[in-house]
Write a protein that holds these residues in place. Structure first.
Motif, PDB file in Angstrom:
ATOM      1  N   LEU A  11      78.831  96.580 -40.111  1.00 43.49           N
ATOM      2  CA  LEU A  11      78.055  96.905 -38.921  1.00 43.49           C
ATOM      3  C   LEU A  11      78.522  98.163 -38.218  1.00 43.49           C
ATOM      4  O   LEU A  11      77.870  98.624 -37.283  1.00 43.49           O
ATOM      5  N   ASP A  12      79.636  98.750 -38.643  1.00 43.89           N
ATOM      6  CA  ASP A  12      80.238  99.848 -37.891  1.00 43.89           C
ATOM      7  C   ASP A  12      79.321 101.051 -37.721  1.00 43.89           C
ATOM      8  O   ASP A  12      79.367 101.720 -36.690  1.00 43.89           O
ATOM      9  N   LEU A  17      74.018 102.195 -32.914  1.00 45.14           N
ATOM     10  CA  LEU A  17      72.714 102.857 -32.814  1.00 45.14           C
ATOM     11  C   LEU A  17      71.579 101.901 -32.471  1.00 45.14           C
ATOM     12  O   LEU A  17      70.467 102.341 -32.187  1.00 45.14           O
ATOM     13  N   ALA A  18      71.845 100.603 -32.505  1.00 46.39           N
ATOM     14  CA  ALA A  18      70.781  99.606 -32.307  1.00 46.39           C
ATOM     15  C   ALA A  18      70.851  98.989 -30.918  1.00 46.39           C
ATOM     16  O   ALA A  18      71.929  98.767 -30.381  1.00 46.39           O
ATOM     17  N   PRO A  51      82.898  92.071 -41.524  1.00 42.82           N
ATOM     18  CA  PRO A  51      84.107  92.878 -41.644  1.00 42.82           C
ATOM     19  C   PRO A  51      84.059  94.135 -40.790  1.00 42.82           C
ATOM     20  O   PRO A  51      82.990  94.666 -40.498  1.00 42.82           O
ATOM     21  N   ASP A  52      85.235  94.605 -40.404  1.00 43.02           N
ATOM     22  CA  ASP A  52      85.355  95.775 -39.547  1.00 43.02           C
ATOM     23  C   ASP A  52      84.883  97.050 -40.237  1.00 43.02           C
ATOM     24  O   ASP A  52      84.202  97.871 -39.640  1.00 43.02           O
ATOM     25  N   ASP A  53      85.247  97.223 -41.485  1.00 44.28           N
ATOM     26  CA  ASP A  53      84.853  98.421 -42.229  1.00 44.28           C
ATOM     27  C   ASP A  53      84.983  98.153 -43.729  1.00 44.28           C
ATOM     28  O   ASP A  53      85.411  97.074 -44.131  1.00 44.28           O
ATOM     29  N   ALA A  54      84.625  99.144 -44.529  1.00 43.69           N
ATOM     30  CA  ALA A  54      84.666  98.975 -45.989  1.00 43.69           C
ATOM     31  C   ALA A  54      86.082  98.725 -46.491  1.00 43.69           C
ATOM     32  O   ALA A  54      86.280  98.053 -47.502  1.00 43.69           O
ATOM     33  N   VAL A  86      87.958  91.704 -38.587  1.00 48.51           N
ATOM     34  CA  VAL A  86      86.755  91.344 -37.825  1.00 48.51           C
ATOM     35  C   VAL A  86      86.163  92.556 -37.119  1.00 48.51           C
ATOM     36  O   VAL A  86      86.861  93.312 -36.450  1.00 48.51           O
ATOM     37  N   HIS A  87      84.827  92.728 -37.262  1.00 46.97           N
ATOM     38  CA  HIS A  87      84.116  93.782 -36.530  1.00 46.97           C
ATOM     39  C   HIS A  87      84.058  93.395 -35.056  1.00 46.97           C
ATOM     40  O   HIS A  87      83.725  92.256 -34.711  1.00 46.97           O
TER      41      HIS A  87
END
Length: 103
Positions: A11-12, A17-18, A51-54, A86-87
């Motif tokens: 989702l990062d 943007l949403a 997840p926070d990032d790739a 965690v994101h």
């Protein structure tokens, strides 16, 4: 944006943007639209952790995942050697298993 999340998303790049993310897991599209239009006040809890990032889901040359626990979102951060799994959204919500919002 509305979609199914059968696997954890990254989702990062999207979330900042949403204005809203409507996510379901095998949720009827009509129910998502009705919720977005205010036909009822939805509630729910995440069945997975985003997840926070790739890097949180990356695998090394031996195919070992950075987050070694096999269950999506369950106790992942204790397997991350101090890195985040965690994101956390722009409002500070941790998008993890069991997190829920309603309006």
């Amino acid at each position: 944006m509305a979609a199914d999340a059968k696997c954890p998303w990254l989702l990062d790049d999207v979330e900042p943007l949403a204005d809203a993310l409507l996510v379901g897991v095998d949720t009827d599209r009509g129910a998502l639209v009705d919720a977005a239009l205010g036909e009822f006040a939805p509630t729910g809890k995440l069945p997975i952790t985003f997840p926070d990032d790739a890097g949180a889901t990356a695998v090394d040359e031996d195919w070992r995942c950075a987050s070694r626990n096999d269950v999506h979102g369950y106790a992942k951060e204790q397997h991350m050697d101090g890195r985040a799994y965690v994101h956390v959204d722009t409002d500070g919500n941790r998008c993890q298993l069991g997190h829920g919002l309603s309006w």
